[in-house]
Design a protein around this motif. Structure first.
Motif, PDB file in Angstrom:
ATOM      1  N   TRP A 265       0.831  -1.200   0.000  1.00  5.47           N
ATOM      2  CA  TRP A 265       0.000   0.000   0.000  1.00  5.47           C
ATOM      3  C   TRP A 265       0.867   1.253   0.000  1.00  5.47           C
ATOM      4  CZ3 TRP A 265      -4.839   0.934  -1.177  1.00  5.47           C
ATOM      5  CH2 TRP A 265      -5.746  -0.104  -1.175  1.00  5.47           C
ATOM      6  N   SER A 266       1.944   1.230   0.759  1.00  6.59           N
ATOM      7  CA  SER A 266       2.853   2.387   0.796  1.00  6.59           C
ATOM      8  C   SER A 266       3.472   2.638  -0.573  1.00  6.59           C
ATOM      9  CB  SER A 266       3.955   2.161   1.837  1.00  6.59           C
ATOM     10  OG  SER A 266       3.403   2.001   3.109  1.00  6.59           O
ATOM     11  N   ALA A 267       3.869   1.562  -1.236  1.00  7.75           N
ATOM     12  CA  ALA A 267       4.451   1.704  -2.576  1.00  7.75           C
ATOM     13  C   ALA A 267       3.431   2.247  -3.564  1.00  7.75           C
ATOM     14  CB  ALA A 267       4.984   0.352  -3.055  1.00  7.75           C
ATOM     15  N   THR A 268       2.191   1.784  -3.462  1.00  4.49           N
ATOM     16  CA  THR A 268       1.134   2.270  -4.356  1.00  4.49           C
ATOM     17  C   THR A 268       0.853   3.751  -4.097  1.00  4.49           C
ATOM     18  OG1 THR A 268       0.137   0.075  -4.477  1.00  4.49           O
ATOM     19  CG2 THR A 268      -1.260   1.945  -5.077  1.00  4.49           C
ATOM     20  N   ILE A 269       0.771   4.122  -2.832  1.00  4.58           N
ATOM     21  CA  ILE A 269       0.518   5.532  -2.494  1.00  4.58           C
ATOM     22  C   ILE A 269       1.670   6.420  -2.974  1.00  4.58           C
ATOM     23  CG2 ILE A 269       0.324   7.150  -0.558  1.00  4.58           C
ATOM     24  CD1 ILE A 269      -1.327   4.907   0.851  1.00  4.58           C
ATOM     25  N   ALA A 270       2.912   5.958  -2.780  1.00  2.97           N
ATOM     26  CA  ALA A 270       4.066   6.737  -3.259  1.00  2.97           C
ATOM     27  C   ALA A 270       4.020   6.885  -4.780  1.00  2.97           C
ATOM     28  CB  ALA A 270       5.366   6.082  -2.811  1.00  2.97           C
ATOM     29  N   SER A 271       3.626   5.834  -5.476  1.00  2.37           N
ATOM     30  CA  SER A 271       3.524   5.893  -6.940  1.00  2.37           C
ATOM     31  C   SER A 271       2.428   6.852  -7.376  1.00  2.37           C
ATOM     32  CB  SER A 271       3.252   4.499  -7.508  1.00  2.37           C
ATOM     33  OG  SER A 271       4.320   3.632  -7.240  1.00  2.37           O
ATOM     34  N   ILE A 272       1.306   6.840  -6.674  1.00  2.00           N
ATOM     35  CA  ILE A 272       0.210   7.751  -7.001  1.00  2.00           C
ATOM     36  C   ILE A 272       0.626   9.202  -6.770  1.00  2.00           C
ATOM     37  CG2 ILE A 272      -2.081   8.507  -6.235  1.00  2.00           C
ATOM     38  CD1 ILE A 272      -2.795   5.512  -5.937  1.00  2.00           C
ATOM     39  N   VAL A 273       1.329   9.450  -5.667  1.00  2.00           N
ATOM     40  CA  VAL A 273       1.809  10.816  -5.390  1.00  2.00           C
ATOM     41  C   VAL A 273       2.780  11.264  -6.481  1.00  2.00           C
ATOM     42  CG1 VAL A 273       3.201  12.211  -3.803  1.00  2.00           C
ATOM     43  CG2 VAL A 273       1.386  10.741  -2.907  1.00  2.00           C
ATOM     44  N   PHE A 274       3.704  10.386  -6.866  1.00  2.00           N
ATOM     45  CA  PHE A 274       4.652  10.720  -7.927  1.00  2.00           C
ATOM     46  C   PHE A 274       3.916  11.046  -9.224  1.00  2.00           C
ATOM     47  CE2 PHE A 274       7.065   9.399 -11.661  1.00  2.00           C
ATOM     48  CZ  PHE A 274       8.143  10.264 -11.572  1.00  2.00           C
ATOM     49  N   CYS A 275       2.932  10.214  -9.590  1.00  2.00           N
ATOM     50  CA  CYS A 275       2.175  10.450 -10.824  1.00  2.00           C
ATOM     51  C   CYS A 275       1.361  11.740 -10.749  1.00  2.00           C
ATOM     52  CB  CYS A 275       1.276   9.261 -11.130  1.00  2.00           C
ATOM     53  SG  CYS A 275       2.189   7.811 -11.698  1.00  2.00           S
ATOM     54  N   ALA A 276       0.861  12.062  -9.556  1.00  2.00           N
ATOM     55  CA  ALA A 276       0.105  13.319  -9.393  1.00  2.00           C
ATOM     56  C   ALA A 276       1.017  14.523  -9.615  1.00  2.00           C
ATOM     57  CB  ALA A 276      -0.535  13.374  -8.003  1.00  2.00           C
ATOM     58  N   VAL A 277       2.222  14.464  -9.054  1.00  2.00           N
ATOM     59  CA  VAL A 277       3.188  15.553  -9.268  1.00  2.00           C
ATOM     60  C   VAL A 277       3.555  15.635 -10.746  1.00  2.00           C
ATOM     61  CG1 VAL A 277       5.544  16.321  -8.762  1.00  2.00           C
ATOM     62  CG2 VAL A 277       4.067  15.518  -6.908  1.00  2.00           C
ATOM     63  N   LEU A 278       3.766  14.481 -11.370  1.00  2.54           N
ATOM     64  CA  LEU A 278       4.103  14.449 -12.795  1.00  2.54           C
ATOM     65  C   LEU A 278       2.954  14.994 -13.639  1.00  2.54           C
ATOM     66  CD1 LEU A 278       6.283  13.590 -14.825  1.00  2.54           C
ATOM     67  CD2 LEU A 278       5.190  11.345 -14.899  1.00  2.54           C
ATOM     68  N   ALA A 279       1.735  14.652 -13.283  1.00  2.00           N
ATOM     69  CA  ALA A 279       0.577  15.156 -14.032  1.00  2.00           C
ATOM     70  C   ALA A 279       0.475  16.675 -13.915  1.00  2.00           C
ATOM     71  CB  ALA A 279      -0.708  14.497 -13.531  1.00  2.00           C
ATOM     72  N   TRP A 280       0.655  17.186 -12.716  1.00  2.00           N
ATOM     73  CA  TRP A 280       0.545  18.630 -12.493  1.00  2.00           C
ATOM     74  C   TRP A 280       1.666  19.391 -13.201  1.00  2.00           C
ATOM     75  CZ3 TRP A 280      -2.644  22.282 -11.419  1.00  2.00           C
ATOM     76  CH2 TRP A 280      -2.159  23.544 -11.068  1.00  2.00           C
ATOM     77  N   THR A 281       2.895  18.964 -13.000  1.00  6.22           N
ATOM     78  CA  THR A 281       4.019  19.680 -13.620  1.00  6.22           C
ATOM     79  C   THR A 281       4.020  19.482 -15.140  1.00  6.22           C
ATOM     80  OG1 THR A 281       5.499  17.823 -13.137  1.00  6.22           O
ATOM     81  CG2 THR A 281       5.481  19.644 -11.569  1.00  6.22           C
ATOM     82  N   GLY A 282       3.611  18.310 -15.597  1.00  9.78           N
ATOM     83  CA  GLY A 282       3.503  18.077 -17.040  1.00  9.78           C
ATOM     84  C   GLY A 282       2.476  18.983 -17.686  1.00  9.78           C
ATOM     85  N   TRP A 283       1.363  19.201 -16.974  1.00  6.44           N
ATOM     86  CA  TRP A 283       0.332  20.109 -17.484  1.00  6.44           C
ATOM     87  C   TRP A 283       0.859  21.533 -17.563  1.00  6.44           C
ATOM     88  CZ3 TRP A 283      -3.699  20.069 -20.351  1.00  6.44           C
ATOM     89  CH2 TRP A 283      -4.545  21.167 -20.394  1.00  6.44           C
ATOM     90  N   GLN A 284       1.581  21.967 -16.527  1.00  6.64           N
ATOM     91  CA  GLN A 284       2.153  23.307 -16.532  1.00  6.64           C
ATOM     92  C   GLN A 284       3.143  23.461 -17.697  1.00  6.64           C
ATOM     93  OE1 GLN A 284       1.106  25.786 -14.482  1.00  6.64           O
ATOM     94  NE2 GLN A 284      -0.371  24.228 -13.882  1.00  6.64           N
ATOM     95  N   PHE A 285       3.924  22.438 -17.942  1.00  4.39           N
ATOM     96  CA  PHE A 285       4.880  22.449 -19.044  1.00  4.39           C
ATOM     97  C   PHE A 285       4.155  22.505 -20.389  1.00  4.39           C
ATOM     98  CE2 PHE A 285       8.323  20.494 -21.624  1.00  4.39           C
ATOM     99  CZ  PHE A 285       9.323  21.395 -21.306  1.00  4.39           C
ATOM    100  N   ALA A 286       3.076  21.735 -20.514  1.00  4.10           N
ATOM    101  CA  ALA A 286       2.306  21.729 -21.762  1.00  4.10           C
ATOM    102  C   ALA A 286       1.681  23.091 -22.025  1.00  4.10           C
ATOM    103  CB  ALA A 286       1.230  20.649 -21.703  1.00  4.10           C
TER     104      ALA A 286
END
Length: 158
Positions: free
Chosen positions: A91-112
């Motif tokens: 569960w910790s690994a899944t939550i860490a992965s979700i947090v990483f993807c959320a940061v990537l989604a947000w910063t990727g959107w800003q970059f786009a």
């Protein structure tokens, strides 16, 4: 919840078909470019940029599909004897992965968004479309991680 899982599964199937189509198009365009350049001596200037565009989209679409199908790489160096602790680790690994993807989604959107005004030199389309797959596929990855079946991942070094 089951309907959302089914919808996500269908979305992943669309991603797979899109990746396949992009890959086929890349191969056809590459062959087209090679034949035109070396047989006819007429290089087509726009094919390289289109191939890169398709490569970015197909590679990024592969991430949520890979996660959905439990084909993600697992490096498990901490074997826990207790089943409860093992579940907490998962569960910790899944939550860490979700947090990483959320940061990537947000910063990727800003970059786009910053790339909206920049036009590609050969395709004459906004660079937004080159950067959009970063945030889109990170968001799809969050869906895949949150809704996939709770089975062990097949890939990796356990």
């Amino acid at each position: 919840m089951q309907m959302l899982k089914s919808l996500t599964g269908a979305l992943m199937a669309v991603c797979k078909v899109t990746m396949f189509a992009a890959f086929v198009a890349m191969m056809v365009l590459t062959l087209f470019q090679v034949v035109n350049r070396y047989w006819f001596g007429l290089p087509i200037f726009w094919t390289e940029e289109l191939i890169v565009f398709l490569l970015v989209w197909s590679a990024m679409l592969g991430l949520p599909v890979q996660l959905w199908e439990h084909q993600d790489i697992v490096v498990d160096f901490l074997n826990l004897p207790n089943e409860t602790l093992e579940k907490v680790k998962q569960w910790s690994a899944t939550i860490a992965s979700i947090v990483f993807c959320a940061v990537l989604a947000w910063t990727g959107w800003q970059f786009a968004i910053r790339g909206w005004a920049v036009i590609s030199p050969t395709l004459s389309i906004s660079r937004f479309w080159f950067f959009l797959p970063i945030s889109l596929c990170a968001a799809l990855s969050i869906l895949a991680l949150a809704l996939r079946d709770k089975a062990p991942s097949a890939g990796g070094f356990d």
